[in-house]
Design a protein around this motif. Sequence first.
Motif, PDB file in Angstrom:
ATOM      1  N   VAL A 116       0.799  -1.217   0.000  1.00 47.38           N
ATOM      2  CA  VAL A 116       0.000   0.000   0.000  1.00 47.38           C
ATOM      3  C   VAL A 116       0.841   1.279   0.000  1.00 47.38           C
ATOM      4  N   PRO A 117       1.882   1.409   0.846  1.00 49.47           N
ATOM      5  CA  PRO A 117       2.647   2.659   0.828  1.00 49.47           C
ATOM      6  C   PRO A 117       3.213   3.003  -0.549  1.00 49.47           C
ATOM      7  N   ALA A 118       3.801   2.027  -1.217  1.00 51.08           N
ATOM      8  CA  ALA A 118       4.362   2.285  -2.546  1.00 51.08           C
ATOM      9  C   ALA A 118       3.256   2.634  -3.538  1.00 51.08           C
ATOM     10  N   ALA A 119       2.118   1.964  -3.419  1.00 50.76           N
ATOM     11  CA  ALA A 119       1.003   2.251  -4.322  1.00 50.76           C
ATOM     12  C   ALA A 119       0.497   3.678  -4.132  1.00 50.76           C
ATOM     13  N   LEU A 120       0.418   4.126  -2.873  1.00 46.99           N
ATOM     14  CA  LEU A 120      -0.037   5.495  -2.610  1.00 46.99           C
ATOM     15  C   LEU A 120       0.998   6.523  -3.051  1.00 46.99           C
ATOM     16  N   ASP A 121       2.282   6.179  -2.921  1.00 52.22           N
ATOM     17  CA  ASP A 121       3.323   7.094  -3.408  1.00 52.22           C
ATOM     18  C   ASP A 121       3.209   7.279  -4.921  1.00 52.22           C
ATOM     19  N   ALA A 122       2.921   6.189  -5.616  1.00 49.94           N
ATOM     20  CA  ALA A 122       2.823   6.241  -7.072  1.00 49.94           C
ATOM     21  C   ALA A 122       1.491   6.803  -7.548  1.00 49.94           C
ATOM     22  N   HIS A 123       0.427   6.534  -6.765  1.00 40.87           N
ATOM     23  CA  HIS A 123      -0.923   6.933  -7.173  1.00 40.87           C
ATOM     24  C   HIS A 123      -1.671   7.522  -5.977  1.00 40.87           C
ATOM     25  N   PRO A 124      -1.480   8.806  -5.666  1.00 43.83           N
ATOM     26  CA  PRO A 124      -2.185   9.418  -4.534  1.00 43.83           C
ATOM     27  C   PRO A 124      -3.690   9.185  -4.636  1.00 43.83           C
ATOM     28  N   ALA A 125      -4.297   8.824  -3.513  1.00 48.16           N
ATOM     29  CA  ALA A 125      -5.726   8.505  -3.503  1.00 48.16           C
ATOM     30  C   ALA A 125      -6.432   9.274  -2.401  1.00 48.16           C
ATOM     31  N   ASP A 126      -7.730   9.420  -2.559  1.00 48.26           N
ATOM     32  CA  ASP A 126      -8.565  10.050  -1.541  1.00 48.26           C
ATOM     33  C   ASP A 126      -9.187   9.008  -0.616  1.00 48.26           C
ATOM     34  N   THR A 137      -4.091  -0.195   7.572  1.00 50.59           N
ATOM     35  CA  THR A 137      -4.919   0.991   7.824  1.00 50.59           C
ATOM     36  C   THR A 137      -4.216   1.942   8.778  1.00 50.59           C
ATOM     37  N   ARG A 138      -3.633   1.398   9.830  1.00 54.55           N
ATOM     38  CA  ARG A 138      -2.922   2.234  10.790  1.00 54.55           C
ATOM     39  C   ARG A 138      -1.779   2.992  10.105  1.00 54.55           C
ATOM     40  N   ARG A 139      -1.075   2.326   9.217  1.00 57.30           N
ATOM     41  CA  ARG A 139       0.043   2.961   8.498  1.00 57.30           C
ATOM     42  C   ARG A 139      -0.463   4.025   7.535  1.00 57.30           C
ATOM     43  N   VAL A 140      -1.574   3.737   6.865  1.00 53.81           N
ATOM     44  CA  VAL A 140      -2.142   4.709   5.931  1.00 53.81           C
ATOM     45  C   VAL A 140      -2.568   5.966   6.667  1.00 53.81           C
ATOM     46  N   ARG A 141      -3.255   5.795   7.797  1.00 51.79           N
ATOM     47  CA  ARG A 141      -3.769   6.945   8.526  1.00 51.79           C
ATOM     48  C   ARG A 141      -2.663   7.766   9.190  1.00 51.79           C
ATOM     49  N   ALA A 142      -1.468   7.197   9.308  1.00 55.05           N
ATOM     50  CA  ALA A 142      -0.344   7.927   9.884  1.00 55.05           C
ATOM     51  C   ALA A 142       0.387   8.767   8.844  1.00 55.05           C
ATOM     52  N   ARG A 143       0.027   8.611   7.579  1.00 52.28           N
ATOM     53  CA  ARG A 143       0.686   9.363   6.512  1.00 52.28           C
ATOM     54  C   ARG A 143       0.233  10.817   6.509  1.00 52.28           C
ATOM     55  N   PRO A 144       1.111  11.748   6.078  1.00 54.02           N
ATOM     56  CA  PRO A 144       0.666  13.135   5.891  1.00 54.02           C
ATOM     57  C   PRO A 144      -0.450  13.168   4.846  1.00 54.02           C
TER      58      PRO A 144
END
Length: 220
Positions: free
Chosen positions: A45-55, A72-79
Amino acid sequence: MAAMSGTVRVLVVDDDALVRAGLSLMLDGADGIVVVGEADDGDAVPAALDAHPADVVLMDIRMPRVNGITATRRVRARPSAPEVIVLTTFDSDENVLHALRAGASGFLLKDSLPARIAEAVRAVAAGEPILSPGITRRLMERAATEAGAHERARAALAELSAREHEVAVAIGQGRTNAEIAAHLHLSIATVKAHITRVLTKLGVGNRTQVALLVHDAGLC
């Protein structure tokens, strides 16, 4: 936060390729939604969000390497963290409550109708949690039985001002911003400002976690 264009960008996370394909195909055909990427496990997920920002991230709970709770915990900790909707096969899945506590904005059953899933994505992107009333009631009851949950919730809510406390309880009752504004005779802008302060004081990431605290405290 929804994309500036008004289109909600979605990342689909599931270890089942058929499920991913089905969700992506269905959501890409929905008005105002675009699937920007997929991931086959929580560790991707982190790499996917870095490549493709999502809402919004549609997150499976049960995955072999990194489960949906940890992801989920890691996603919600992201800026500028995207919202998360967790997906589960059974409404009795014990991990759903933990996913909500990790910061998910709601959950859906995988066999939900396509229109329901699209509606949930749009609602969560707009800041409204998606929680099935019947299932949520059982989850709240389970949360309240956790050791010390009642006392911790009461202590946390005691830090709020009287008005903030009213707003928190209204969130726990499942009211939307417009309903809270009408109920408390406030403007929607004022309600939003109160909600921001409630989130900050309680140290939580979204309305769902506020609702869990309110229910833990026995106020709903």
